[in-house]
Design a protein around this motif. Structure first.
Motif, PDB file in Angstrom:
ATOM      1  N   LEU A  91      -2.993  34.556 -69.819  1.00 36.82           N
ATOM      2  CA  LEU A  91      -3.328  33.989 -71.723  1.00 36.82           C
ATOM      3  C   LEU A  91      -4.276  32.740 -71.906  1.00 36.82           C
ATOM      4  CD1 LEU A  91       1.025  34.493 -70.749  1.00 36.82           C
ATOM      5  CD2 LEU A  91      -0.283  35.930 -72.435  1.00 36.82           C
ATOM      6  N   ASP A  95      -2.254  31.621 -77.671  1.00 37.57           N
ATOM      7  CA  ASP A  95      -1.504  32.746 -77.376  1.00 37.57           C
ATOM      8  C   ASP A  95      -0.185  31.833 -78.146  1.00 37.57           C
ATOM      9  OD1 ASP A  95      -3.103  34.455 -77.576  1.00 37.57           O
ATOM     10  OD2 ASP A  95      -3.066  34.713 -75.626  1.00 37.57           O
ATOM     11  N   LYS A  98       0.658  31.789 -81.976  1.00 33.12           N
ATOM     12  CA  LYS A  98       0.758  33.026 -82.738  1.00 33.12           C
ATOM     13  C   LYS A  98       1.556  32.933 -83.681  1.00 33.12           C
ATOM     14  CE  LYS A  98      -2.378  35.880 -79.828  1.00 33.12           C
ATOM     15  NZ  LYS A  98      -2.473  36.930 -79.271  1.00 33.12           N
TER      16      LYS A  98
END
Length: 107
Positions: A91, A95, A98
């Motif tokens: 990850l 992220d 998002k």
């Protein structure tokens, strides 16, 4: 006078729990088992033993080399296979932000 060799274990050390790297986990180790219990020194209180084979730790590049050494020297051995490492999902920090997140925001 021939002294019988103690048994040994052949293993590959696991990764250090406090580190993420794999240093010192590639080689196979042959360690001899204890043949006598540890004793407490009456003067200093330190632990000690008369068994010098406890101090021997041999490193090999492969499992086959370690097994061949044990067979050649007449050492009874057992091989402990390393556990499979858990795969981690990669990850990135971005992220977390998002628009199509599957988990709701918690803050």
């Amino acid at each position: 006078m021939s002294r019988q060799m103690p048994s040994a274990r052949i293993f590959r050390p696991s990764r250090d729990a406090t580190q993420s790297g794999l240093a010192r986990t590639k080689q196979w180790i042959l360690e001899f088992d204890r043949t006598s219990p540890r004793e407490i020194d009456p003067l200093m209180g330190w632990n000690g033993s008369s068994d010098m084979m406890q101090q021997v730790r041999l490193e090999f590049d492969t499992e086959d080399e370690a097994v061949a050494y044990a067979k050649r020297e007449g050492v009874a051995y057992r091989v402990e296979q390393p556990a499979k490492p858990a795969l981690r999902k990669g990850l990135s920090y971005s992220d977390n932000f998002k628009f199509n997140r599957t988990a709701p925001w918690t803050h």
